[in-house]
Design an enzyme around this catalytic site. Structure first.
Site, short mmCIF file in Angstrom:
data_model
loop_
_atom_site.label_atom_id
_atom_site.label_comp_id
_atom_site.label_asym_id
_atom_site.label_seq_id
_atom_site.Cartn_x
_atom_site.Cartn_y
_atom_site.Cartn_z
N PHE A 133 4.04 21.44 -4.31
CA PHE A 133 5.40 21.51 -5.04
C PHE A 133 6.30 20.29 -4.59
O PHE A 133 6.29 19.85 -3.62
CB PHE A 133 5.92 22.70 -4.47
CG PHE A 133 7.27 23.27 -5.06
CD1 PHE A 133 7.31 23.91 -6.64
CD2 PHE A 133 8.66 23.19 -4.75
CE1 PHE A 133 8.31 24.15 -6.98
CE2 PHE A 133 9.87 23.42 -5.43
CZ PHE A 133 9.77 24.18 -6.65
N ASP A 202 3.60 26.36 3.53
CA ASP A 202 4.70 26.84 2.91
C ASP A 202 3.93 28.16 1.89
O ASP A 202 3.02 28.22 1.41
CB ASP A 202 4.91 25.74 1.71
CG ASP A 202 6.03 26.34 0.83
OD1 ASP A 202 6.30 27.49 0.41
OD2 ASP A 202 6.76 25.34 0.36
N TYR A 227 13.56 34.07 -2.73
CA TYR A 227 14.06 34.85 -4.02
C TYR A 227 12.94 35.14 -5.03
O TYR A 227 13.24 35.24 -6.25
CB TYR A 227 15.14 33.83 -4.70
CG TYR A 227 14.85 32.57 -4.90
CD1 TYR A 227 13.94 32.09 -5.55
CD2 TYR A 227 15.27 31.51 -3.98
CE1 TYR A 227 13.49 30.44 -5.72
CE2 TYR A 227 14.85 30.10 -3.90
CZ TYR A 227 13.99 29.73 -4.71
OH TYR A 227 13.79 28.30 -4.65
N LYS A 228 11.78 34.73 -4.68
CA LYS A 228 10.52 34.97 -5.48
C LYS A 228 10.12 36.67 -5.38
O LYS A 228 10.75 37.36 -5.76
CB LYS A 228 9.32 34.01 -5.29
CG LYS A 228 10.00 32.57 -5.71
CD LYS A 228 8.95 31.40 -5.11
CE LYS A 228 9.64 30.29 -5.76
NZ LYS A 228 9.01 28.91 -4.96
N ARG A 374 2.92 29.43 -17.41
CA ARG A 374 2.85 30.25 -16.15
C ARG A 374 3.14 31.55 -16.24
O ARG A 374 4.23 31.75 -16.57
CB ARG A 374 3.46 29.51 -15.13
CG ARG A 374 2.96 29.92 -13.70
CD ARG A 374 3.86 28.88 -12.76
NE ARG A 374 5.21 29.31 -12.74
CZ ARG A 374 6.10 28.99 -11.65
NH1 ARG A 374 5.39 28.67 -10.64
NH2 ARG A 374 7.31 29.33 -11.78
C1 LIG Z 1 10.03 27.81 -4.98
C2 LIG Z 1 9.33 26.87 -3.94
C3 LIG Z 1 10.19 26.01 -2.90
C4 LIG Z 1 11.64 26.30 -3.13
O1 LIG Z 1 12.31 25.77 -2.38
P1 LIG Z 1 14.11 25.94 -2.36
O2 LIG Z 1 14.56 24.95 -1.05
O3 LIG Z 1 14.41 27.22 -2.28
O4 LIG Z 1 14.59 25.14 -3.80
C5 LIG Z 1 9.65 25.26 -2.16
N1 LIG Z 1 8.17 25.32 -2.04
C6 LIG Z 1 7.42 26.01 -2.91
C7 LIG Z 1 6.09 25.69 -2.93
C8 LIG Z 1 7.96 26.74 -3.87
O5 LIG Z 1 7.06 27.30 -4.71
#
Ligand SMILES: *Cc1c(COP(=O)(O)O)cnc(C)c1O
Length: 415
Positions: A133, A202, A227-228, A374
């Protein structure tokens, strides 16, 4: 498959939780992996926090319930303690704070600091996956600029081989955001530690969908998203985990007053709080944490093990639908449920237009560059009939070329 879906819904022990979420009429929501749905309890709780705790309690609400306050001061720790069992951690090892990006920064820096204390040559390489990511990869850049870190990327199947003697930290996303492919956390953690590296996981696409066993895997550090699958609301605070064995030596660089041992002593010099509280920097976002807590409570009530069981069934069911329809979409997620999180991704050169046409038909999934459709399956609030319907609408969109319209080619700011 329609009857089969109805049969599975009738036998689904989690079916009753659907009514605990607000889901708009006419929408099949397959994007809970990007922004979880709204728990029906959240607006009431927010009204209470705003009206009573803020409105009436004012500054008094920072203090704990025993002294008549709402206990805002312990909210970060409390929410973290509730997330802990979902990820195989102990209560005092997880804290809800900041964003995933910021927590990555703090923990990468803390890991580098820890490695710099070693007697052997200082290690500064952060090893991660090419195609991880973006924010995970970008957060290394700031430390690189300061000469503290060196980023190294390896392909997914080359990670273990890339664990050379100069790697300070292996930083991986357990469930890949694009494909849903899931790493073997235990094996990779052991391999990294054998090579003298620390490991940061992560868990953004794992938490709330896949039971994680951080301590069983002897993980060092982890971050994850609120938030997921935790349904904490847009921009909800994230969380950070550090194994208890590291707490005493944990030195993160955002040394704000909320991570101080005695924030209200107002002394001139920084001294880190004992334990995971030292991950805090500034005043916690009470509204966001309060909404997050509702989402976490609901996931905990449903149970992470039954959620995973249903998620696995959903993935297999959708794949069976897809196989029967013989659409020209190529599965890029692992075909075996045990190797993936709670999503299925498909490749099609018109994936963006298809995702837009699906949204126009009420099926909300998303698109990831350059050609990935997705579809996330949040088991807490989706039914098998939803999935059957989504598959059938996808069939129509593709077979009838419903996607082939100019307006579906335009890209919005958020995809
Ligand atoms: C959604 C997500 C993030 C989100 O990071 P934010 O700081 O909340 O924008 C980070 N890493 C991964 C792998 C994600 O899927």
């Amino acid at each position: 498959m329609r009857d089969e879906a109805a049969g599975r819904d009738a036998a689904d022990p989690l079916a009753r939780y659907r009514e605990r979420f607000h889901l708009p009429e006419g929408v099949i929501y397959l994007d809970g992996n990007s922004l979880g749905a709204l728990p029906k309890a959240t607006p009431g709780r927010m009204a209470q926090v705003i009206g009573e705790e803020w409105g009436d309690g004012l500054i008094r609400s920072w203090n704990d319930a025993e002294s008549g306050g709402a206990g805002w001061i312990s909210l970060s720790r409390r929410a973290g303690a509730k997330i802990a069992p979902l990820i195989g951690a102990d209560a005092g090892e997880v804290i809800a704070c900041d964003s995933t990006s910021v927590n990555l920064f703090k923990l990468i820096a803390a890991a580098l600091d820890m490695q710099s204390q070693r007697d052997d040559d200082a290690r500064t390489v952060i090893l991660s996956e090419a195609g991880n990511f973006p924010t995970d990869l970008y957060m290394i850049a700031g430390l690189e600029r300061q000469g503290l870190a060196e980023r190294r990327l390896a392909e997914r199947d080359g990670i273990a081989a890339a664990l050379s003697g100069d790697v300070a930290l292996l930083m991986l996303t357990q469930v890949h955001y694009k494909t849903g492919a899931m790493y073997d956390m235990k094996a990779l953690t052991a391999a990294a530690q054998k090579a003298g590296a620390l490991v940061l996981w992560d868990l953004s696409h794992s938490t709330g969908a896949v039971p994680v066993a951080l301590n069983d895997c002897n993980a060092d550090f982890a971050v994850g998203c609120g938030y997921k699958y935790l349904n904490g609301g847009p921009g909800a605070p994230a969380f950070a985990f550090a194994a208890r064995r590291h707490h005493e030596r944990l030195a993160q660089p955002l040394t704000g007053w909320f991570g101080h041992a005695q924030p209200f002593a107002f002394v001139d010099d920084y001294a880190p709080a004992p334990g995971i509280d030292r991950m805090l920097a500034g005043t916690p976002p009470v509204l966001g944490l309060s909404a997050l807590e509702v989402g976490v409570d609901l996931v905990a009530e449903i149970g992470i093990v039954p959620l995973r069981e249903k998620s696995l069934q959903m993935g297999d069911f959708f794949l069976t639908c897809m196989q029967q329809m013989k659409l020209p979409l190529q599965l890029v997620s692992p075909p075996d449920g045990a190797d993936r999180g709670s999503q299925l991704s498909f490749r099609h050169k018109e994936a963006h237009a298809i995702s837009q046409a699906l949204i126009a038909r009420g099926v909300i999934g998303d698109f990831r560059d350059p050609d990935i459709l997705r579809l996330g399956f949040a088991p807490a609030y989706l039914s098998f009939s939803d999935l059957w319907q989504a598959a059938d609408i996808l069939r129509q969109v593709v077979e009838d070329r419903e996607w082939d319209r100019a307006e579906y080619r335009e890209r919005a700011a958020v995809t």
